[in-house]
Motif scaffolding. Sequence first.
Motif, PDB file in Angstrom:
ATOM      1  N   UNK A  46      44.980 149.914  68.479  1.00  0.00           N
ATOM      2  CA  UNK A  46      46.078 148.960  68.281  1.00  0.00           C
ATOM      3  C   UNK A  46      46.393 148.899  66.786  1.00  0.00           C
ATOM      4  N   UNK A  47      47.684 148.809  66.484  1.00  0.00           N
ATOM      5  CA  UNK A  47      48.128 148.669  65.098  1.00  0.00           C
ATOM      6  C   UNK A  47      49.199 147.582  65.056  1.00  0.00           C
ATOM      7  N   UNK A  48      49.818 147.376  63.904  1.00  0.00           N
ATOM      8  CA  UNK A  48      50.875 146.366  63.795  1.00  0.00           C
ATOM      9  C   UNK A  48      51.985 146.886  62.898  1.00  0.00           C
ATOM     10  N   UNK A  49      53.144 146.262  63.029  1.00  0.00           N
ATOM     11  CA  UNK A  49      54.291 146.709  62.234  1.00  0.00           C
ATOM     12  C   UNK A  49      54.730 145.645  61.247  1.00  0.00           C
ATOM     13  N   UNK A  50      54.057 144.496  61.266  1.00  0.00           N
ATOM     14  CA  UNK A  50      54.548 143.348  60.509  1.00  0.00           C
ATOM     15  C   UNK A  50      53.343 142.537  60.049  1.00  0.00           C
ATOM     16  N   UNK A  51      53.223 142.354  58.734  1.00  0.00           N
ATOM     17  CA  UNK A  51      52.025 141.686  58.221  1.00  0.00           C
ATOM     18  C   UNK A  51      52.128 140.167  58.311  1.00  0.00           C
ATOM     19  N   UNK A 126      57.348 136.046  53.162  1.00  0.00           N
ATOM     20  CA  UNK A 126      58.638 136.388  52.549  1.00  0.00           C
ATOM     21  C   UNK A 126      58.978 137.849  52.831  1.00  0.00           C
ATOM     22  N   UNK A 127      60.245 138.156  52.961  1.00  0.00           N
ATOM     23  CA  UNK A 127      60.672 139.554  53.061  1.00  0.00           C
ATOM     24  C   UNK A 127      62.134 139.644  52.666  1.00  0.00           C
ATOM     25  N   UNK A 128      62.562 140.846  52.271  1.00  0.00           N
ATOM     26  CA  UNK A 128      63.955 141.074  51.865  1.00  0.00           C
ATOM     27  C   UNK A 128      64.411 140.053  50.815  1.00  0.00           C
ATOM     28  N   UNK A 187      67.795 147.993  44.926  1.00  0.00           N
ATOM     29  CA  UNK A 187      67.833 146.677  45.572  1.00  0.00           C
ATOM     30  C   UNK A 187      69.006 145.884  45.021  1.00  0.00           C
ATOM     31  N   UNK A 188      69.522 144.982  45.833  1.00  0.00           N
ATOM     32  CA  UNK A 188      70.454 143.978  45.347  1.00  0.00           C
ATOM     33  C   UNK A 188      69.956 142.635  45.840  1.00  0.00           C
ATOM     34  N   UNK A 189      69.804 141.704  44.894  1.00  0.00           N
ATOM     35  CA  UNK A 189      69.334 140.357  45.242  1.00  0.00           C
ATOM     36  C   UNK A 189      68.109 140.398  46.154  1.00  0.00           C
ATOM     37  N   UNK A 190      67.177 141.247  45.818  1.00  0.00           N
ATOM     38  CA  UNK A 190      65.914 141.252  46.546  1.00  0.00           C
ATOM     39  C   UNK A 190      65.898 142.076  47.817  1.00  0.00           C
ATOM     40  N   UNK A 191      67.027 142.697  48.189  1.00  0.00           N
ATOM     41  CA  UNK A 191      67.056 143.442  49.447  1.00  0.00           C
ATOM     42  C   UNK A 191      67.288 144.934  49.189  1.00  0.00           C
ATOM     43  N   UNK A 192      66.544 145.763  49.907  1.00  0.00           N
ATOM     44  CA  UNK A 192      66.683 147.216  49.718  1.00  0.00           C
ATOM     45  C   UNK A 192      68.028 147.694  50.268  1.00  0.00           C
ATOM     46  N   UNK A 193      68.788 148.358  49.400  1.00  0.00           N
ATOM     47  CA  UNK A 193      70.094 148.886  49.808  1.00  0.00           C
ATOM     48  C   UNK A 193      69.957 150.375  50.140  1.00  0.00           C
ATOM     49  N   UNK A 194      69.261 151.103  49.261  1.00  0.00           N
ATOM     50  CA  UNK A 194      69.180 152.557  49.452  1.00  0.00           C
ATOM     51  C   UNK A 194      67.911 153.106  48.814  1.00  0.00           C
ATOM     52  N   UNK A 312      71.027 141.970  66.934  1.00  0.00           N
ATOM     53  CA  UNK A 312      72.280 141.214  66.845  1.00  0.00           C
ATOM     54  C   UNK A 312      72.709 141.126  65.384  1.00  0.00           C
ATOM     55  N   UNK A 313      73.985 141.447  65.089  1.00  0.00           N
ATOM     56  CA  UNK A 313      74.437 141.367  63.697  1.00  0.00           C
ATOM     57  C   UNK A 313      74.305 139.957  63.125  1.00  0.00           C
ATOM     58  N   UNK A 314      73.911 139.864  61.879  1.00  0.00           N
ATOM     59  CA  UNK A 314      73.843 138.585  61.151  1.00  0.00           C
ATOM     60  C   UNK A 314      73.866 138.927  59.676  1.00  0.00           C
ATOM     61  N   UNK A 315      74.399 138.027  58.847  1.00  0.00           N
ATOM     62  CA  UNK A 315      74.461 138.329  57.421  1.00  0.00           C
ATOM     63  C   UNK A 315      73.082 138.698  56.883  1.00  0.00           C
ATOM     64  N   UNK A 316      73.036 139.764  56.126  1.00  0.00           N
ATOM     65  CA  UNK A 316      71.805 140.217  55.471  1.00  0.00           C
ATOM     66  C   UNK A 316      70.686 140.643  56.414  1.00  0.00           C
ATOM     67  N   UNK A 317      71.018 140.910  57.644  1.00  0.00           N
ATOM     68  CA  UNK A 317      70.014 141.467  58.559  1.00  0.00           C
ATOM     69  C   UNK A 317      70.141 142.987  58.543  1.00  0.00           C
ATOM     70  N   UNK A 318      68.985 143.678  58.494  1.00  0.00           N
ATOM     71  CA  UNK A 318      69.014 145.143  58.548  1.00  0.00           C
ATOM     72  C   UNK A 318      69.225 145.568  60.000  1.00  0.00           C
ATOM     73  N   UNK A 319      70.350 146.234  60.261  1.00  0.00           N
ATOM     74  CA  UNK A 319      70.704 146.599  61.644  1.00  0.00           C
ATOM     75  C   UNK A 319      70.496 148.075  61.934  1.00  0.00           C
ATOM     76  N   UNK A 320      70.295 148.842  60.888  1.00  0.00           N
ATOM     77  CA  UNK A 320      70.104 150.278  61.068  1.00  0.00           C
ATOM     78  C   UNK A 320      70.014 150.944  59.714  1.00  0.00           C
ATOM     79  N   UNK A 321      69.927 152.250  59.732  1.00  0.00           N
ATOM     80  CA  UNK A 321      69.995 152.986  58.467  1.00  0.00           C
ATOM     81  C   UNK A 321      70.573 154.369  58.706  1.00  0.00           C
ATOM     82  N   UNK A 322      70.977 154.988  57.619  1.00  0.00           N
ATOM     83  CA  UNK A 322      71.508 156.357  57.640  1.00  0.00           C
ATOM     84  C   UNK A 322      70.602 157.231  56.802  1.00  0.00           C
ATOM     85  N   UNK A 323      70.315 158.430  57.261  1.00  0.00           N
ATOM     86  CA  UNK A 323      69.675 159.431  56.403  1.00  0.00           C
ATOM     87  C   UNK A 323      70.676 160.555  56.170  1.00  0.00           C
ATOM     88  N   UNK A 324      70.790 160.957  54.919  1.00  0.00           N
ATOM     89  CA  UNK A 324      71.723 162.041  54.568  1.00  0.00           C
ATOM     90  C   UNK A 324      71.051 163.015  53.621  1.00  0.00           C
TER      91      UNK A 324
END
Length: 356
Positions: A46-51, A126-128, A187-194, A312-324
């Motif tokens: 067993x492992x975890x994804x969230x501390x 705390x996160x993001x 980061x912008x305002x504490x949140x990872x952008x890219x 569900x979309x919400x302001x400042x919620x990470x909904x996905x990511x793109x790899x390029x």
Amino acid sequence: MKPLRVGILGEGQLGAMLAEAGTALGVQCSTLSPSRTYDPQAYDAVTYENESLDFQFIKNLSNSVPYFFPPVSALEIVRDRLTQKNFLASLGIPVAPYVNPALFPSIEDAFSFLGREAIVKLCVSGYDGKGQFRMKTKNDIRKIPEIFRREQSVMEAVVSFEKELSIISVRSRTGEIAHYPLTENIHRDGMLIASIARSKNEPSLKKQAEQIANQILSKLNYVGTFAIEFFEVRGKLIVNEVATRVHNSGHWTLDGSETSQFENHLRAGLGLPLGSTRVLRPTLMINLIGELPTDELFAEIPSARVYRYGKTPAPNRKLGHLNLPIDSGQSAEEMIVDVLSRLGRAPFQRVHSLDE
Ligand code: ATP
Ligand code: MG
């Protein structure tokens, strides 16, 4: 032979990506909710994804399952920002100057003692960039949310860094360690952008990062994927924080590396040989925050791999990511601006204020 069975505590995107990596490995993964009870013998590991999950629950479960990773003793140190910083400092690893506000009569006194622009961060959950408050002058403290006077926190000096970087490392049950290259994070305002993952790093930075990672992982007798966030200041690395799990700044490994951080986490915990961390191609990862662009807009960006988290979309919620893949004609920074504008976003957009 019966497939190995892994339970993953936590129901977010990191758990889902771990489970997907497990499927490709032929491992049966189930996501576990901390609010339910499970037959501990139903899993090989067993492992975890969230501390931030309930620590007592994790501790009890770890004692009843055949194998639990990363070790609970590592989580116990790292889950609290103050014990984490004390641990890093005790190993002689550079961190920003910090104080424990609880040792002062008031937050104001702690701020005066530190004597410079500071960020106060709640010790747990705390996160993001949430659960943080930044102050330049004593006047700013008047606006500090009440929670910082009630809950345990750590106050640290603001570092004027040139860059933010992170290293994702993985340690096996037999103590073998592999590192991915240092990734540059925006980061912008504490949140990872890219995150920008190049195939080569400046040798001195690479050496510092790997030495710090080796020291921490060995000391913690760690098993699994581990992340270290750094500030780069005049060629020297200062540790911002560490995470005992797979990490957002390692999402590029899904497409840019021979083995993803998710697969390597499972390999480590299951006692399988670690996969190669070699970079297949320099990769840019862009977080999709707040709302998801339409499929038509994604289709306009050649070679983008889109990951949707089904949230569900919400302001400042990470909904996905793109790899390029980073193409040689354009810098990664130009690519970020270009991709965000094609997706109808202002460059590096984030909606809100730090103390939300
Ligand atoms: P996440 O979980 O997304 O990594 P977090 O909420 O745990 O973030 P931190 O990593 O502590 O928070 O801080 C988020 C960001 O805020 C950092 O990546 C950095 O950009 C900025 N930051 C935090 N601490 C400092 C500091 N001491 N000096 C300068 N900037 C800071
Ligand atoms: Mg962070």
